[in-house]
Scaffold this active site. Structure first.
Site, PDB file in Angstrom:
ATOM      1  N   ASP A 391     -29.394   3.313  10.496  1.00 26.07           N
ATOM      2  CA  ASP A 391     -30.146   3.574  11.723  1.00 26.07           C
ATOM      3  C   ASP A 391     -31.589   3.889  11.322  1.00 26.07           C
ATOM      4  O   ASP A 391     -31.838   4.760  10.468  1.00 26.07           O
ATOM      5  CB  ASP A 391     -29.529   4.762  12.476  1.00 26.07           C
ATOM      6  CG  ASP A 391     -30.182   4.976  13.828  1.00 26.07           C
ATOM      7  OD1 ASP A 391     -29.629   4.477  14.830  1.00 26.07           O
ATOM      8  OD2 ASP A 391     -31.247   5.631  13.876  1.00 26.07           O
ATOM      9  N   LEU A 392     -32.541   3.148  11.890  1.00 28.20           N
ATOM     10  CA  LEU A 392     -33.931   3.300  11.494  1.00 28.20           C
ATOM     11  C   LEU A 392     -34.477   4.665  11.919  1.00 28.20           C
ATOM     12  O   LEU A 392     -34.221   5.127  13.043  1.00 28.20           O
ATOM     13  CB  LEU A 392     -34.780   2.191  12.103  1.00 28.20           C
ATOM     14  CG  LEU A 392     -34.409   0.748  11.698  1.00 28.20           C
ATOM     15  CD1 LEU A 392     -35.369  -0.247  12.335  1.00 28.20           C
ATOM     16  CD2 LEU A 392     -34.408   0.588  10.178  1.00 28.20           C
ATOM     17  N   ASP A 434     -31.940  -0.315  17.053  1.00 22.56           N
ATOM     18  CA  ASP A 434     -32.463  -0.229  15.686  1.00 22.56           C
ATOM     19  C   ASP A 434     -31.355   0.058  14.685  1.00 22.56           C
ATOM     20  O   ASP A 434     -31.584   0.642  13.631  1.00 22.56           O
ATOM     21  CB  ASP A 434     -33.545   0.846  15.600  1.00 22.56           C
ATOM     22  CG  ASP A 434     -33.035   2.225  16.022  1.00 22.56           C
ATOM     23  OD1 ASP A 434     -31.874   2.303  16.487  1.00 22.56           O
ATOM     24  OD2 ASP A 434     -33.779   3.208  15.863  1.00 22.56           O
TER      25      ASP A 434
END
Length: 539
Positions: A391-392, A434
């Site tokens: 997960d960014l 994301d």
């Protein structure tokens, strides 16, 4: 009336067409000579005519056998056989002392000669028997120990025999002409049918005397030939007929020329050519692949082919083959359909169903299919694998500061970096928003998974230059879930939940790090906030 006026024309044409008949007839006539020699041997003891049997019968049979062996079907052999029959007739007459009934054997033997379908054999036999009766009969009348007639009235008896014999000979001659024409037309039918069976539809069987007009069967075969050509020409898809024994083209239709031919191409330039040399095959061995696959059963193959009308045009062609083995000649009917547009549409549909339209990575549906395959390999064959979920971190400020276009650009660059990082047999997918997922196929090594996760974080943290000339830096929180026989998840959703819990733990520890899933993590989160749910994602 036309046949009466022109009964003897086109002899060379007839002889050529009737050669198979006459070769067979020579062998049959030789067998008849053997039978006649046996008859003469049976008569010889009654009047002690063994000398005549040896001097006339045996040499006649030997010469007939030699001609049949060396020149079967030739006019010389036919004429000799006709004379040989009359020689045996004269021998029988002599052996019976000139008995009048013996003369009737000539009628029967001339009738047998009709099997040759040649009036010239009847004429030769007639001339021979007349000269035999004239010369030997005259010798008998002069006291020689030979016998033709059982009377001394030679000239009147000879004239009577000629008068009896001429109408019969004329009838046999005309009948042989009719049989010759019928045999010629039958050979035309056979030849044309053989050409059709061999797939050779382009070349007509030459008919020199208008037989098609008068012979019903021949006319029907010619019509069938023309209809097949019309059907082949009207097929809108490119079609080619190939003989497998020679691997040569025997026919093509106009659609084939339009698709694979040059602007000035003609069927004559392709028909008869070796299939492998046509120049339409994209790769060496494509023709052999089509041939070998079709040898077992009708098959449909897809391969790239060049269209000769445009050398730069490479078409994806589907070849449907039909193997025809009803005759001794094996034919392969190749129907080629340009499926380039259809295949592109099918690929577009697959991309819409299984590809993330922004990044080109596998989407959630494709990820679940890949997880199902990996779990099946784990349960059936003990093949462990690793799931990496990331997960960014810091992605939302990019969207807020530079807009969603910049956010999309960042996602595309991150996707490209991930694809370059993982192996070709690994699966990289965008879960949504994301979030990204990678499956390390057949790799359940914990230490290796940690190394890969660190490389992922390093790759993501490299500065990203946007098209707006701005540079952004983000990071990622990574969760690792190992799927092996010791801790086999129930299904794909359970495995994703394990990786998701590890991601939350990585964020709790300060982000920009990787955490391996452990049951204690799940217990801590359940104690803190109850049941854990996978966060909703956006495709």
């Amino acid at each position: 009336m036309r046949r009466l006026i022109h009964p003897f024309r086109l002899e060379a044409t007839y002889d050529d067409r009737l050669l198979p008949y006459r070769q067979q007839a020579d062998r049959i006539m030789l067998g008849m000579c053997v039978f006649l020699l046996a008859v003469c041997a049976a008569i010889a003891p009654y009047n002690q005519t063994w000398g005549s049997w040896l001097l006339i019968g045996v040499p006649t049979l030997l010469v007939g056998g030699l001609l049949t062996w060396r020149a079967a079907g030739s006019l010389l052999t036919r004429l000799f056989m006709a004379c040989a029959f009359m020689a045996f007739t004269g021998l029988i007459i002599h052996q019976t002392g000139g008995d009048i009934e013996a003369h009737f054997s000539a009628f029967g033997l001339i009738g047998v000669l009709l099997y040759y379908r040649d009036w010239r054999t009847v004429a030769a036999a007639t001339v021979f028997i007349y000269f035999h009766h004239l010369l030997v009969g005259l010798a008998q009348s002069l006291g020689a120990p030979v016998f033709v007639f059982d009377t001394q009235a030679f000239w009147s008896t000879f004239a009577l025999h000629v008068a009896y014999f001429l109408p019969f000979v004329a009838m046999m001659g005309y009948l042989s002409i009719a049989l010759r024409r019928e045999g010629y037309e039958n050979r035309l039918v056979i030849e044309m049918a053989q050409k059709i069976a061999a797939g050779d539809l382009a070349h007509q069987v030459a008919v020199e005397d208008g037989s098609v007009v008068t012979h019903g069967l021949l006319r029907a075969v010619r019509i069938m030939h023309d209809r097949i050509l019309d059907i082949l020409a009207s097929i809108p898809t490119p079609t080619m007929v190939v003989r497998l024994d020679s691997e040569r083209v025997v026919n093509i239709n106009a659609a084939w020329l339009r698709t694979f031919g040059t602007a000035d191409a003609r069927p004559e330039g392709t028909i008869g050519a070796a299939v492998r040399d046509l120049g339409i095959w994209e790769r060496a061995g494509d023709w052999e692949r089509v041939r070998d696959a079709a040898s077992n059963a009708p098959v449909s193959l897809v391969f790239l082919a060049r269209a000769l009308a445009d050398q730069e045009c490479h078409r994806q062609v589907e070849v449907s083959t039909i193997l025809y083995e009803a005759s001794e000649i094996r034919l392969l009917i190749v129907v080629a359909e340009d499926v380039t547009l259809r295949r592109k549409a099918e690929q577009r549909m697959r991309d819409l169903a299984y590809r993330d339209m922004l990044t080109g990575l596998a989407n959630r549906a494709a990820l679940h299919d890949s997880l199902a395959v990996a779990l099946d390999g784990l349960h059936r064959h003990d093949r462990p694998f690793t799931l990496i979920l990331l997960d960014l971190d810091g992605f939302k400020p990019v969207n807020d500061t530079y807009g969603h276009d910049a956010g999309d650009e960042v996602l595309v660059i991150i996707a490209d970096r991930l694809q370059r990082l993982f192996r070709s047999n690994d699966v990289v997918a965008r879960l949504g928003g994301d979030e990204f997922v990678a499956i390390l196929t057949e790799d359940g090594d914990l230490a290796h998974a940690q190394v890969v996760a660190e490389r992922v974080i390093e790759a993501i943290e490299r500065p990203i230059a946007l098209r707006t000339a701005n540079t952004v830096t983000i990071s990622a929180s990574v969760g690792i879930a190992i799927a092996d026989t010791a801790a086999a998840p129930g299904d794909a959703d359970a495995l994703l939940k394990q990786a998701d819990l590890a991601v939350y733990e990585a964020k709790r520890r300060g982000k920009g790090c990787a955490v391996i899933h452990d049951p204690k993590i799940a217990d801590g989160w359940r104690a803190h906030q109850g049941a854990l749910e996978v966060r909703p994602s956006v495709n």
